[in-house]
Design a protein around this motif. Structure first.
Motif, mmCIF file in Angstrom:
data_model
loop_
_atom_site.group_PDB
_atom_site.id
_atom_site.type_symbol
_atom_site.label_atom_id
_atom_site.label_comp_id
_atom_site.label_asym_id
_atom_site.label_seq_id
_atom_site.Cartn_x
_atom_site.Cartn_y
_atom_site.Cartn_z
ATOM 1 N N UNK A 149 -16.276 -53.977 -12.035
ATOM 2 C CA UNK A 149 -15.193 -54.150 -11.071
ATOM 3 C C UNK A 149 -15.118 -52.883 -10.223
ATOM 4 N N UNK A 150 -15.354 -53.051 -8.934
ATOM 5 C CA UNK A 150 -15.396 -51.916 -8.013
ATOM 6 C C UNK A 150 -14.040 -51.780 -7.329
ATOM 7 N N UNK A 151 -13.338 -50.711 -7.645
ATOM 8 C CA UNK A 151 -12.020 -50.472 -7.065
ATOM 9 C C UNK A 151 -12.183 -49.554 -5.859
ATOM 10 N N UNK A 152 -11.788 -50.036 -4.660
ATOM 11 C CA UNK A 152 -11.997 -49.279 -3.430
ATOM 12 C C UNK A 152 -10.735 -49.293 -2.589
ATOM 13 N N UNK A 153 -10.607 -48.299 -1.748
ATOM 14 C CA UNK A 153 -9.457 -48.239 -0.831
ATOM 15 C C UNK A 153 -9.738 -49.003 0.457
ATOM 16 N N UNK A 154 -11.009 -49.012 0.873
ATOM 17 C CA UNK A 154 -11.423 -49.665 2.121
ATOM 18 C C UNK A 154 -12.317 -50.835 1.767
ATOM 19 N N UNK A 155 -11.839 -52.055 1.999
ATOM 20 C CA UNK A 155 -12.582 -53.247 1.588
ATOM 21 C C UNK A 155 -13.899 -53.393 2.348
ATOM 22 N N UNK A 156 -13.928 -52.985 3.613
ATOM 23 C CA UNK A 156 -15.160 -53.103 4.404
ATOM 24 C C UNK A 156 -16.244 -52.186 3.837
ATOM 25 N N UNK A 157 -15.898 -50.931 3.601
ATOM 26 C CA UNK A 157 -16.862 -50.003 3.007
ATOM 27 C C UNK A 157 -17.231 -50.444 1.591
ATOM 28 N N UNK A 158 -16.263 -50.990 0.878
ATOM 29 C CA UNK A 158 -16.523 -51.457 -0.469
ATOM 30 C C UNK A 158 -17.522 -52.593 -0.498
ATOM 31 N N UNK A 159 -17.383 -53.535 0.425
ATOM 32 C CA UNK A 159 -18.326 -54.654 0.473
ATOM 33 C C UNK A 159 -19.731 -54.174 0.826
ATOM 34 N N UNK A 160 -19.812 -53.186 1.710
ATOM 35 C CA UNK A 160 -21.122 -52.626 2.038
ATOM 36 C C UNK A 160 -21.762 -52.005 0.797
ATOM 37 N N UNK A 161 -20.949 -51.284 0.024
ATOM 38 C CA UNK A 161 -21.474 -50.671 -1.200
ATOM 39 C C UNK A 161 -21.865 -51.739 -2.218
ATOM 40 N N UNK A 162 -21.060 -52.785 -2.315
ATOM 41 C CA UNK A 162 -21.369 -53.853 -3.271
ATOM 42 C C UNK A 162 -22.716 -54.484 -2.956
ATOM 43 N N UNK A 163 -22.974 -54.732 -1.679
ATOM 44 C CA UNK A 163 -24.242 -55.329 -1.273
ATOM 45 C C UNK A 163 -25.411 -54.386 -1.553
ATOM 46 N N UNK A 164 -25.198 -53.086 -1.348
ATOM 47 C CA UNK A 164 -26.257 -52.111 -1.621
ATOM 48 C C UNK A 164 -26.600 -52.076 -3.102
ATOM 49 N N UNK A 165 -25.573 -52.097 -3.961
ATOM 50 C CA UNK A 165 -25.828 -52.090 -5.398
ATOM 51 C C UNK A 165 -26.487 -53.395 -5.830
ATOM 52 N N UNK A 166 -26.023 -54.516 -5.264
ATOM 53 C CA UNK A 166 -26.598 -55.816 -5.611
ATOM 54 C C UNK A 166 -28.081 -55.871 -5.251
ATOM 55 N N UNK A 199 -30.864 -56.377 -9.081
ATOM 56 C CA UNK A 199 -30.857 -57.838 -8.974
ATOM 57 C C UNK A 199 -30.136 -58.486 -10.164
ATOM 58 N N UNK A 200 -29.297 -59.470 -9.841
ATOM 59 C CA UNK A 200 -28.556 -60.153 -10.894
ATOM 60 C C UNK A 200 -27.285 -59.455 -11.312
ATOM 61 N N UNK A 201 -26.963 -58.327 -10.682
ATOM 62 C CA UNK A 201 -25.748 -57.582 -11.048
ATOM 63 C C UNK A 201 -24.508 -58.422 -10.778
ATOM 64 N N UNK A 202 -23.549 -58.351 -11.691
ATOM 65 C CA UNK A 202 -22.273 -59.046 -11.514
ATOM 66 C C UNK A 202 -21.253 -58.004 -11.074
ATOM 67 N N UNK A 203 -20.902 -58.057 -9.805
ATOM 68 C CA UNK A 203 -20.022 -57.052 -9.213
ATOM 69 C C UNK A 203 -18.822 -57.731 -8.573
ATOM 70 N N UNK A 204 -17.641 -57.227 -8.871
ATOM 71 C CA UNK A 204 -16.420 -57.766 -8.288
ATOM 72 C C UNK A 204 -15.682 -56.651 -7.558
ATOM 73 N N UNK A 205 -15.264 -56.943 -6.337
ATOM 74 C CA UNK A 205 -14.621 -55.947 -5.486
ATOM 75 C C UNK A 205 -13.110 -56.121 -5.504
ATOM 76 N N UNK A 206 -12.394 -54.989 -5.625
ATOM 77 C CA UNK A 206 -10.927 -55.003 -5.627
ATOM 78 C C UNK A 206 -10.433 -53.899 -4.697
#
Length: 320
Positions: A71-88, A92-99
């Motif tokens: 579970x990725x806790x971020x202050x900025x959802x746009x930057x957080x989604x960019x980071x989530x995609x980079x980690x994904x 491969x196959x990572x289960x990542x949830x953004x908050x």
């Protein structure tokens, strides 16, 4: 007689520059404790604050590689989604949830914790990584100095609110602090840094010292729940926060700075290694417990430690 590797490790630690840079990482990695098993966190859940860049993003990737739902806790959802995609893409196959949550905003922390607790019955790993080095004194909407709110009050509140979930999993809590705390003491007389000329660097060091003590206090508090709590410092790593806050330091030390992955190594190790669950309350660097003061006769004043806990209770309205 102490092993030669122990002596070398201590020399690296006390001389600071070699130990905190990539030199220390490369030397110690030849003889430090074994890596966690590749599937050590299969079926486990982890929550990382400040997860969109630097050490936080590196920790997310490391935990995901070991099988955790992160579970990725971020202050900025746009930057957080960019980071989530980079980690994904990297895992491969990572289960990542953004908050989305601002750890310095206690109302935001309460709202997130309520949502998370309603959706998840347990939490195996909580990593307090969100950090800031303010260029000038600023206060949150609730009237707290920003560094104190980000490094101390927010993590205290989040730990307390997620205590049932952590207890259900007999989980682990990791505070990502800084070696800069060695230069600071607790300041119970002025925790909000209202007196004297404000320095962001000093505020950072003071609140990082407080983090180390807070981790020790939570370790004692959560021991009966089977939850372990540790703090760790990453050494000197090349992260966006360091680059923007300390450009001169980055220019001088740049070639020797650790990668974010090297800086986050012990965070991930503490979250997954069996040994790290057999003890609690340690202050770690490069997979080894370190002293919290330079000199063995130094210590944090007991009254100041109590005052820190009371401050956290008063400002967060969390009565443990």
């Amino acid at each position: 007689m102490r092993k030669a590797t122990d002596i070398l490790d201590t020399v690296l630690d006390r001389t600071v520059v070699p130990g905190y840079t990539k030199i220390g990482y490369r030397v110690r990695s030849r003889f430090w404790p074994a890596d966690p098993e590749p599937d050590a966190l299969d079926g486990c859940s982890a929550l990382v604050t400040g997860a969109n860049s630097g050490l936080g993003k590196a920790a997310v990737a490391g935990l995901a590689e070991l099988g955790a739902t992160v579970h990725m806790l971020v202050r900025d959802a746009v930057k957080g989604e960019r980071a989530r995609l980079e980690v994904a893409e990297r895992v491969p196959g990572a289960h990542l949830e953004l908050h989305e949550c601002d750890v310095s905003d206690l109302g935001s922390v309460r709202a997130f914790a309520e949502r998370f607790s309603a959706a998840h019955g347990s939490l195996d790993v909580l990593v307090h990584n969100a950090g800031t080095l303010p260029p000038e004194r600023r206060e949150t909407a609730e009237g707290n100095e920003v560094a104190l709110a980000t490094h101390v009050l927010g993590p205290h509140l989040l730990t307390g609110l997620l205590r049932p979930a952590l207890a259900a999993a007999k989980g682990r809590v990791v505070f990502v602090t800084s070696g800069g705390m060695y230069a600071a003491a607790l300041h119970p007389e002025d925790p909000q840094y209202r007196r004297g000329d404000y320095s962001g660097t000093k505020a950072y060091a003071r609140t990082k010292r407080a983090q180390v003590v807070l981790a020790e206090l939570w370790a004692a508090e959560l021991a009966a729940d089977g939850v372990v709590v540790h703090s760790t410092h990453p050494g000197w790593a090349d992260t966006p926060g360091v680059t923007s806050s300390l450009p001169g330091f980055t220019r001088v030390m740049g070639p020797l700075l650790r990668t974010p992955e090297q800086g986050a190594d012990t965070v991930v190790w503490l979250a997954a290694a069996p040994r790290a669950h057999r003890e609690t309350g340690g202050f770690w660097h490069d997979r080894r417990v370190r002293p919290t003061h330079f000199a063995p006769w130094q210590h944090d004043d007991p009254a100041a430690r109590r005052a820190l806990w009371e401050l956290c209770e008063a400002e967060t309205s969390l009565m443990v």
